[in-house]
Every structure is written in structure tokens, then in C-alpha cells.
Design an enzyme around this catalytic site. Sequence first.
Site, PDB file in Angstrom:
ATOM      1  N   CYS A 157      -9.827  -9.294 -15.519  1.00 16.05           N
ATOM      2  CA  CYS A 157     -10.923  -8.777 -15.501  1.00 16.05           C
ATOM      3  C   CYS A 157     -11.994  -8.661 -16.826  1.00 16.05           C
ATOM      4  CB  CYS A 157     -10.947  -7.074 -15.071  1.00 16.05           C
ATOM      5  SG  CYS A 157     -10.151  -6.788 -13.220  1.00 16.05           S
TER       6      CYS A 157
HETATM    7  N1  COA Z   1      -6.797   5.018   3.411  1.00 18.03           N
HETATM    8  C1  COA Z   1      -6.402   5.986   3.538  1.00 18.03           C
HETATM    9  N2  COA Z   1      -5.744   6.945   2.488  1.00 18.03           N
HETATM   10  C2  COA Z   1      -5.094   6.291   1.707  1.00 18.03           C
HETATM   11  C3  COA Z   1      -5.476   4.760   1.396  1.00 18.03           C
HETATM   12  C4  COA Z   1      -6.201   4.351   2.404  1.00 18.03           C
HETATM   13  N3  COA Z   1      -6.870   3.073   2.486  1.00 18.03           N
HETATM   14  N4  COA Z   1      -4.888   4.287   0.366  1.00 18.03           N
HETATM   15  C5  COA Z   1      -3.944   5.326   0.055  1.00 18.03           C
HETATM   16  N5  COA Z   1      -4.360   6.595   0.769  1.00 18.03           N
HETATM   17  C6  COA Z   1      -3.839   7.907   0.583  1.00 18.03           C
HETATM   18  C7  COA Z   1      -2.480   7.877  -0.001  1.00 18.03           C
HETATM   19  O1  COA Z   1      -1.440   7.746   1.026  1.00 18.03           O
HETATM   20  C8  COA Z   1      -2.370   9.206  -0.662  1.00 18.03           C
HETATM   21  O2  COA Z   1      -1.961  10.148   0.087  1.00 18.03           O
HETATM   22  P1  COA Z   1      -0.833  11.388  -0.138  1.00 18.03           P
HETATM   23  O3  COA Z   1      -1.769  12.300  -1.208  1.00 18.03           O
HETATM   24  O4  COA Z   1      -1.037  12.136   1.253  1.00 18.03           O
HETATM   25  O5  COA Z   1       0.430  10.824  -0.529  1.00 18.03           O
HETATM   26  C9  COA Z   1      -3.641   9.571  -1.159  1.00 18.03           C
HETATM   27  O6  COA Z   1      -4.584   8.699  -0.234  1.00 18.03           O
HETATM   28  C10 COA Z   1      -3.840   9.283  -2.529  1.00 18.03           C
HETATM   29  O7  COA Z   1      -3.443   7.776  -3.083  1.00 18.03           O
HETATM   30  P2  COA Z   1      -3.423   7.250  -4.505  1.00 18.03           P
HETATM   31  O8  COA Z   1      -3.121   5.766  -4.292  1.00 18.03           O
HETATM   32  O9  COA Z   1      -2.788   8.125  -5.257  1.00 18.03           O
HETATM   33  O10 COA Z   1      -4.996   7.402  -4.483  1.00 18.03           O
HETATM   34  P3  COA Z   1      -5.917   7.488  -5.816  1.00 18.03           P
HETATM   35  O11 COA Z   1      -6.876   8.561  -5.561  1.00 18.03           O
HETATM   36  O12 COA Z   1      -5.163   7.177  -7.004  1.00 18.03           O
HETATM   37  O13 COA Z   1      -7.034   6.209  -5.525  1.00 18.03           O
HETATM   38  C11 COA Z   1      -7.247   4.054  -6.451  1.00 18.03           C
HETATM   39  C12 COA Z   1      -6.581   4.816  -5.448  1.00 18.03           C
HETATM   40  C13 COA Z   1      -6.615   2.708  -6.704  1.00 18.03           C
HETATM   41  C14 COA Z   1      -8.552   3.794  -5.997  1.00 18.03           C
HETATM   42  C15 COA Z   1      -7.263   4.558  -7.798  1.00 18.03           C
HETATM   43  O14 COA Z   1      -6.023   4.922  -8.513  1.00 18.03           O
HETATM   44  C16 COA Z   1      -8.113   3.635  -8.933  1.00 18.03           C
HETATM   45  O15 COA Z   1      -9.220   3.596  -8.719  1.00 18.03           O
HETATM   46  N6  COA Z   1      -7.373   3.288  -9.974  1.00 18.03           N
HETATM   47  C17 COA Z   1      -7.883   2.524 -10.840  1.00 18.03           C
HETATM   48  C18 COA Z   1      -7.364   1.451 -10.877  1.00 18.03           C
HETATM   49  C19 COA Z   1      -8.198  -0.042 -10.366  1.00 18.03           C
HETATM   50  O16 COA Z   1      -9.505   0.283  -9.949  1.00 18.03           O
HETATM   51  N7  COA Z   1      -8.050  -1.087 -10.845  1.00 18.03           N
HETATM   52  C20 COA Z   1      -8.651  -2.179 -10.129  1.00 18.03           C
HETATM   53  C21 COA Z   1      -8.223  -3.460 -11.355  1.00 18.03           C
HETATM   54  S1  COA Z   1      -8.999  -3.061 -13.054  1.00 18.03           S
END
Ligand code: COA
Length: 375
Positions: A157
Site C-alpha cells: 500500500c
Molecule cells: N460481517 C459481519 N460481521 C463480521 C464480518 C462481516 N463481514 N467480519 C467480521 N465480523 C464480526 C466478527 O465475527 C466479530 O464478531 P464477534 O465480536 O462476535 O467475535 C466482529 O465482527 C468484530 O470483528 P473484527 O475482525 O474484530 O472486526 P474489526 O472491528 O476489527 O474490523 C477491520 C475489521 C479489518 C475492518 C479492522 O480491523 C481494520 O480496519 N483494520 C485495519 C486494517 C486494514 O484496513 N488493513 C488494510 C490493509 S492496510
Amino acid sequence: MTASVAISGTGLYTPPHSISNEELVASFNSFVKLHNEQHAAEIAAGTMPMLTESSVEFIVKASGIKSRYVIDKTGTLDPTVMTPRIPERPNDELSVLAEIGVAAAKEAMAKAGRTAADIDGVICAASNMQRAYPAMAVEMQFALGIQGFGFDMNVACSSATFGIQAAADMIRAGHARSLLVINPEICSGHLNWRDRDSHFIFGDVATAILLEAADASEATNSWEIVDTRLKTQFSNNIRNNFGFLNRTAPEGVGKPDKLFVQEGRKVFKEVVPMVADMILAHTADRDIAPAQLKRLWLHQANINMNDFIARKVLGRDPEPGESPVILDEYANTSSAGSIIAFHKYSADLNPGDLGIICSFGAGYSAGTVIVRKLA
Ligand code: COA
């Protein structure tokens, strides 16, 4: 030797097909239903986990993404395919990656008022190359009719900011009068559309940046590069283990780590402070107070990350438009994200205004480019 280098033009190629969150989730949930039906026996026996549906509400809340552009919509959304269908082309035709890069480059050249004869080379700075060699940059150089040289570089990225520093350094050293840095990103090809945690993250696009000696620039939206800074720090939290050896090794075939994988929470926690600190240190070293930055063109991965970084840098909530967001429409487009934001939201600023282009991503990698508007 050239004292000062400018960004004289940028270009953007947007693919014709957009996928809304609603369409994406409907396709993903059909895949989940099919998978769970087909593997009902293994799931009942406890040898295979049951897959869970995705949701539009989660995607918007967790990422700020509402849609993404793709080169191929049909294969991507077909629940029995879940991958873009982008046919191979014969050797005498440009690859799709080079083609979209050329489209963005032509706009950057037109904006700068430059032709192929004014440019001495092409750097293709992107997170995945469609073909290994001849380099993507050499394909694009040929298609654009540019003499000189071309080469590919990959810093995921952060590829665009690393490409900007490389090009600016070469122009300053007198190795080129003008260079194109092109960021064609077919992210749909390395996204795992069957992975609930990340299937919504990426989109396809291409951007291009034309750099030249600042005193030669005649463009109406021209930006002097005040300074650049790059950083990498090893992390396993964002990976793509695809490669010519990994692809053919029997133990590698079909493994999900040959596509994008990440520990999203860890990435969030570790990258946000690293990037905010880097912007603050870089501007402080140049005696620029954060309040002097009229605009932050941040990498577009996640709205919560961007808000967090902007707040930490500015010491307050960003005003609307101060840290422009394009990821609602484009999703994460890897190296192109901050350049799309710059391309769309820089012309309205005034000569003398300062801003910062900032990338971050796998590596970890981060790059900051401080710019001052010339005209
Ligand atoms: N639809 C519905 N629920 C979902 C889901 C989806 N597509 N994907 C995950 N969930 C659920 C999970 O099961 C989890 O449920 P639980 O709390 O009951 O276990 C909950 O949502 C939270 O999951 P999590 O993976 O911890 O989500 P998050 O809030 O951390 O968001 C990202 C995920 C990837 C959006 C976030 O971590 C992020 O933005 N990270 C930065 C990394 C990034 O963007 N990288 C790109 C390359 S630079």
C-alpha cells in the site's frame, strides 16, 4: 542537478463496474448458504466449521466502505466463482494492469501539459504485478512512447509514496528530467472474496503522478515536493505469500495465504500510532506545525484509522474536507488511495499552501510526502 521537484499532474482511471455493499453481501451470503449445504455432513461431524453470513451494517461501521470498483463484476459476484475473470492476453497486447496504468498516465501527462518526448522514464509502483517480465513499467513505457527506462517496485500500500521519493531523488540527481510514477491496482485479483473478515476491503483502480523539475512546471495545479520520508518495520500482520515458487510448490496450491490475509485488529492498533508519530516527526523536522497543514491526503484503508490519525496529527477533529475520504466509493485501492484523494481534492488550495500525502500498509510500510502548492 535540480534543486526542487514538483508534482505537475496526476491521473485517475476508474473501472466501469461498481459493486455496492448490498450486492457484495448478497453474493457472499449465497456462497455461505451453498457451502454450508454442500458440506452439511462434515459440519455436523465437526470436521469443518460452518460459515457465517456477512452484513452491510458491519462493513460500513467497521470500514466506512460503501462500494468498490472492479475490472470484472460477473465472476467476482458469482457465488460459485468468487474471483474476477480477467482473461489472459497474447504477448502482443498490453496486460490489463498496464492498460489501466496507461489510461491514468495519459491524464497525468495532459494535466502537466507534457508529451512522451518530455519524459525520461516510468516507475510502476504497485502491490501486485500482473506479469513478471518484461516489467509492467516497460510495457507502459512502450505503450506511451517514452524513451529512457522503466522498472517495477512493490511496497504494497505504500508503493506510491516510495515511488515518489525514488523519482524525486532521480530527478534531483540529474538522472531524468521528468518521470511518471504509475500505480495500477487490480486488488480484486488478490482479495479472498470468500473470507468474511476481509471480502469487503479492496477495489480496483489506477493512478499516475508526473514529476519534473519545479522550475520547469507549467501546470495549473502544481505541487513542490518539500520533503519525503519512508519507513518499513517488519510485521506478519498483513501478508500475501503469492510468488512464482510458492504458487507451484504442492503444499502451497489453493492455500488462502496466496491471497491477502491480515490480522485487522493488530494492524489497526500498531499502524495508527506509527503513522501519526511519523507525520508529526517529519513535519517537526521541517519546522512545520500541524496547524500549517491545509490538507492530509491519507492512505484509504479504513475510515476509523484515518479519523484517528487525522485527530492525532491535528490535535482535534478534522474539519470536513481537511482529510478527504474516497474509500466510501472506491474502498481500499492499496497504493492508489492517497493519490486518488490528492487527485480529486488538491486543485482548490492556494499557492503556498502545505499538505501531506501519507501511505501505510503491509511491511509494515509508511511514507510521507510534504508538498507545497506552487500554482
Ligand atoms: N460481517 C459481519 N460481521 C463480521 C464480518 C462481516 N463481514 N467480519 C467480521 N465480523 C464480526 C466478527 O465475527 C466479530 O464478531 P464477534 O465480536 O462476535 O467475535 C466482529 O465482527 C468484530 O470483528 P473484527 O475482525 O474484530 O472486526 P474489526 O472491528 O476489527 O474490523 C477491520 C475489521 C479489518 C475492518 C479492522 O480491523 C481494520 O480496519 N483494520 C485495519 C486494517 C486494514 O484496513 N488493513 C488494510 C490493509 S492496510
